[in-house]
Design an enzyme around this catalytic site. Structure first.
Site, PDB file in Angstrom:
ATOM      1  N   CYS A 389      16.421  -8.258  -5.510  1.00 24.14           N
ATOM      2  CA  CYS A 389      16.864  -8.082  -4.129  1.00 24.14           C
ATOM      3  C   CYS A 389      15.886  -7.199  -3.347  1.00 24.14           C
ATOM      4  O   CYS A 389      14.828  -7.659  -2.950  1.00 24.14           O
ATOM      5  CB  CYS A 389      18.291  -7.554  -4.101  1.00 24.14           C
ATOM      6  SG  CYS A 389      19.101  -7.961  -2.551  1.00 24.14           S
ATOM      7  N   HIS A 520      21.011 -11.393  -7.007  1.00 26.21           N
ATOM      8  CA  HIS A 520      21.208 -10.433  -8.097  1.00 26.21           C
ATOM      9  C   HIS A 520      21.569 -11.182  -9.386  1.00 26.21           C
ATOM     10  O   HIS A 520      22.750 -11.370  -9.669  1.00 26.21           O
ATOM     11  CB  HIS A 520      22.351  -9.472  -7.752  1.00 26.21           C
ATOM     12  CG  HIS A 520      22.027  -8.515  -6.652  1.00 26.21           C
ATOM     13  ND1 HIS A 520      21.431  -7.295  -6.887  1.00 26.21           N
ATOM     14  CD2 HIS A 520      22.204  -8.601  -5.321  1.00 26.21           C
ATOM     15  CE1 HIS A 520      21.257  -6.664  -5.731  1.00 26.21           C
ATOM     16  NE2 HIS A 520      21.719  -7.432  -4.765  1.00 26.21           N
ATOM     17  N   GLU A 522      21.620 -10.136 -12.254  1.00 33.64           N
ATOM     18  CA  GLU A 522      22.350  -9.261 -13.198  1.00 33.64           C
ATOM     19  C   GLU A 522      23.861  -9.466 -13.131  1.00 33.64           C
ATOM     20  O   GLU A 522      24.568  -9.200 -14.108  1.00 33.64           O
ATOM     21  CB  GLU A 522      21.993  -7.789 -12.954  1.00 33.64           C
ATOM     22  CG  GLU A 522      22.500  -7.168 -11.643  1.00 33.64           C
ATOM     23  CD  GLU A 522      21.528  -7.329 -10.470  1.00 33.64           C
ATOM     24  OE1 GLU A 522      20.680  -8.247 -10.519  1.00 33.64           O
ATOM     25  OE2 GLU A 522      21.628  -6.540  -9.500  1.00 33.64           O
TER      26      GLU A 522
END
Ligand code: GLN
Length: 544
Positions: A389, A520, A522
């Site tokens: 990001c 993102h 993650e």
């Protein structure tokens, strides 16, 4: 009385915060899932903020983003990771959001002219939301974690909701108190009194716990367990000792050593359907058998709080790195690096000891120079670099400045008057921002993207279409895309309408791994299915 079609488990905290209620909730969800039930997990946060979106990460930890765009507490990330499913906005509520709907309903004459008192209407709204979450997720069992600690003023109305449910459906509700047993020094005995007080505080809200999860730094002996059971009016077997563990992923397996799932199911009048923890056990085995290290530096700025350093703000990134490392049978050694430190001379060469560097998401000016210098150093010294990001936006800024030679190129988040706004706010958000209307002005949640053939990203995902979670206001400015391409920056992931750049990378010939994502990744990494980009990143780190 009407038979309930779903059951409720509540997890409440005693004595103090930070003893692992979130992990306990996730683990309970996991073990019940392994017994063949469809479970879902809910977080209730007692604060007035309507969601977690406007909170500073050093205040609150990571803001986790769900697929539907809900900005919520990091515990929701743990639930998703443990149970391996996507949750929805129905799974999250705060005091603010509950009051907001009750007030809106009242304004719309939804209570048909009645006098709307706090009790029972606020707890009733809470219960309706739990039932709705059960429906949306088609869950047999709804596990709800109540934020805060019993005895606080803030979560009383949520405890009231539990009390009301328990009276109405005594056979369908179980309450788990997660508490802490302190040990003052090693020659002393472990103390049960604070937990006894927590039970009493819960009692005064009209609730008796069904299970006490007794957290402690050391093993709890039988004598202390039995004493706690006696003074708390629960059966001995309902005190479940939970001492510190090496990895949070051990917790479900430890719970099963004392058959916590069997105990809870019995309390809920459910018969176990199966028992299957094989995949989880396999994963945990990998954690403990990985010894060769892989060293990753995470360059951020939300670490400091008073005299302490907390890594809470980047928890999903950290977990995603771990899964990829274990998958490659490596022991992840993660170091927090404060971006501002790299603004000092001679500091950059400290980066040499890392196998890879991550610049995660972030906001605002502080630490930016340090992050840009780190990215430049990683690029020039061919250290694997993964940007997330803000990490991608800064990777583009660095490239524009140092390779395209656009002096002082910037994101307009930092310098609105820059001559080269290579990262700029999306048009549709500009108006809202001008009015200081920050709540919900971001691009949030799942969006699809197409991948370019024969790129690092496309090979890692091994597919041409992806969908990933977002949380940002700024984008790569379309005006600079051609210029960046011409100098070797490849946009390997692009939105279907081709307007938004989702992944940027340099070719393998230029750099072993210099890749960043506007989204993102993650948020979708799971223990049992590590994220392909993290896996690819770690693979390259190991080769280095
Ligand atoms: N501050 C940047 C933006 O708003 C990046 C946000 C982030 O890293 N989550 O676009």
């Amino acid at each position: 009385m009407k038979k309930q079609d779903h059951k409720y488990i509540f997890v409440v905290g005693g004595v103090m915060s930070g003893v692992g209620k979130g992990v306990a909730t996730s683990s309970i969800a996991k073990i019940l899932q392994s017994r063949g039930f469809k479970v879902t997990a809910i977080k209730i946060d007692p604060y007035v903020n309507v969601d977690a979106g406007t909170m500073n990460p050093t205040e609150h930890g990571e803001v986790f983003v769900l697929g539907d765009g809900m900005e919520c507490d990091q515990d929701m990330g743990n639930y998703e990771r443990f149970i391996g499913t996507n949750l929805t906005k129905a799974n999250y509520m705060t005091t603010g959001s509950v009051y907001l709907s009750v007030i809106n309903r009242e304004r719309n004459l939804g209570y048909k002219g009645k006098f709307v008192s706090v009790v029972p209407y606020i707890p009733m709204e809470v219960i309706n939301r739990l039932d709705n979450a059960a429906k949306v997720n088609k869950a047999d069992i709804v596990i709800t974690e109540i934020g805060g600690t019993v005895g606080e003023y803030e979560n009383l109305l949520f405890l009231e909701a539990i009390k009301m449910l328990k009276i109405k459906h005594p056979k369908d509700v179980a309450v788990v108190l997660v508490s802490f047993l302190p040990l003052l020094d090693k020659d002393n005995e472990i103390k049960t009194k604070p937990t006894q007080h927590a039970v009493r505080a819960l009692n005064s809200a009209g609730i008796q716990p069904d299970i006490i999860l007794a957290r402690a730094n050391v093993p709890i002996d039988k004598k202390r367990r039995d004493k706690l059971a006696f003074h708390s009016s629960v059966r001995k077997e309902d005190v479940v000792p939970a001492q510190n563990v090496e990895s949070i992923y051990d917790v479900p397996l430890n719970f099963e050593k004392v058959d916590l799932s069997g105990n809870l199911l019995e309390k809920l009048n459910l018969r176990p359907r199966q028992k299957d923890m094989r995949n989880w056990k396999q994963f945990v085995r990998k954690i403990h058998s990985s010894v060769k290290p892989v060293r990753i530096g995470i360059v951020g700025k939300y670490f400091g709080t008073g005299e302490y350093t907390l890594s809470d703000a980047y928890i999903s990134v950290i977990e995603a790195v771990k899964y990829a490392a274990y998958y490659a049978k490596r022991k992840p050694i993660i170091e927090w690096l404060n971006a501002e430190d790299f603004e000092k001379p001679n500091k950059l060469k400290d980066l040499k000891k890392f196998d890879g560097i991550i610049v995660p998401g972030g906001f605002g000016k502080r630490g930016i120079k340090g992050k840009l210098d780190v990215i430049k150093y990683a690029r020039e010294n061919k250290i694997p670099f993964f940007g997330l990001c803000y990490g991608m936006q800064l990777m583009v800024v660095e490239y524009a400045r140092n390779v395209l030679k656009l002096k002082d190129a910037n994101t307009t988040e930092i310098n609105p008057n820059t001559k080269y706004p290579v990262i700029d706010v999306m048009h549709e958000q500009k108006e809202k921002l001008a009015k200081n209307n920050y709540g919900g002005t971001m691009r949030l949640g799942i969006y699809p993207a197409n991948l370019k053939k024969d790129t690092i990203a496309q090979r890692a995902y091994d597919t041409n279409k992806i969908s990933e979670r977002h949380r940002h206001r700024y984008e790569v400015n379309p005006k600079y895309i051609e210029k960046l391409n011409a100098k070797g920056m490849i946009f390997s992931g692009v939105s279907p309408d081709k307007r938004l750049m989702e992944i940027a990378e340099l070719s393998k010939e230029k750099h072993p791994f210099f890749l960043a994502t506007q989204f993102h990744p993650e948020f979708q990494a799971r223990p049992l299915s590590p994220h392909p980009l993290f896996t690819e990143f770690i693979k390259t780190c190991i080769k280095k």
